[in-house]
Design a protein around this motif. Structure first.
Motif, PDB file in Angstrom:
ATOM      1  N   UNK A  37       0.681  -0.988   0.075  1.00 42.67           N
ATOM      2  CA  UNK A  37      -0.175  -0.051   0.136  1.00 42.67           C
ATOM      3  C   UNK A  37       0.851   1.468   0.017  1.00 42.67           C
ATOM      4  N   UNK A  38       0.085   2.430  -0.457  1.00 42.33           N
ATOM      5  CA  UNK A  38       1.127   3.506  -0.343  1.00 42.33           C
ATOM      6  C   UNK A  38      -0.021   4.805  -0.498  1.00 42.33           C
ATOM      7  N   UNK A  39       0.412   5.952   0.135  1.00 40.91           N
ATOM      8  CA  UNK A  39      -0.411   7.218  -0.049  1.00 40.91           C
ATOM      9  C   UNK A  39      -0.451   7.940  -1.235  1.00 40.91           C
ATOM     10  N   UNK A  40       0.473   7.555  -2.424  1.00 49.07           N
ATOM     11  CA  UNK A  40       0.590   8.259  -3.356  1.00 49.07           C
ATOM     12  C   UNK A  40       1.120   7.029  -4.604  1.00 49.07           C
ATOM     13  N   UNK A  41       0.895   7.447  -5.763  1.00 43.67           N
ATOM     14  CA  UNK A  41       1.193   6.535  -7.015  1.00 43.67           C
ATOM     15  C   UNK A  41       2.665   6.025  -6.732  1.00 43.67           C
ATOM     16  N   UNK A  42       3.535   7.199  -6.383  1.00 35.97           N
ATOM     17  CA  UNK A  42       5.092   6.857  -6.224  1.00 35.97           C
ATOM     18  C   UNK A  42       5.248   5.828  -5.098  1.00 35.97           C
ATOM     19  N   UNK A  43       4.345   6.150  -3.916  1.00 32.85           N
ATOM     20  CA  UNK A  43       4.796   5.234  -2.807  1.00 32.85           C
ATOM     21  C   UNK A  43       4.055   3.850  -3.286  1.00 32.85           C
TER      22      UNK A  43
END
Length: 117
Positions: A37-43
């Motif tokens: 999981x991530x909070x942004x596309x990059x993450x």
């Protein structure tokens, strides 16, 4: 953004949870459950790539062969009538049923836009 991520021959889903505002996914096409999981596309991309790398390392440490994405073997369920017609068609063409079905799959993949629209 593409609907899936790819790293080292593995593909991952991309989902959005509106409840907590987090992007998440899992490696698709394998039996083992590997999520990220991530909070942004990059993450999300970084987490996916890290999860694939961790999965491969864990398999190596355990002496386990990592699941391969799509082994090329799967069951197809169809009606008795279609099964019979395909078998007869294959026999007439002096082909194995698998060979006939693979030719149909090849046609579908090459003509996806024409066939599935």
């Amino acid at each position: 953004m593409a609907d899936n991520l790819e790293h080292k021959g593995y593909f991952g889903s991309v989902e959005y949870s509106s409840g907590d505002g987090v992007l998440h996914g899992k490696i698709i096409g394998i039996s083992d459950l590997v999520t990220y999981q991530g909070c942004s596309v990059k993450e999300l991309k970084e987490a996916f790539e890290g999860s694939v790398d961790d999965y491969l390392e864990t398999c190596r440490e355990l002496g386990k062969e990592p699941d391969k994405f799509f082994k090329g073997v799967f069951n197809v369920r169809t009606s008795t009538e279609i099964h019979r017609e395909l078998s007869i068609m294959a026999e007439k063409k002096k082909m194995k049923l698998n060979e006939l079905v693979n030719k149909a799959f090849d046609f579908l993949v090459k003509n996806e836009d024409k066939v599935l629209n």
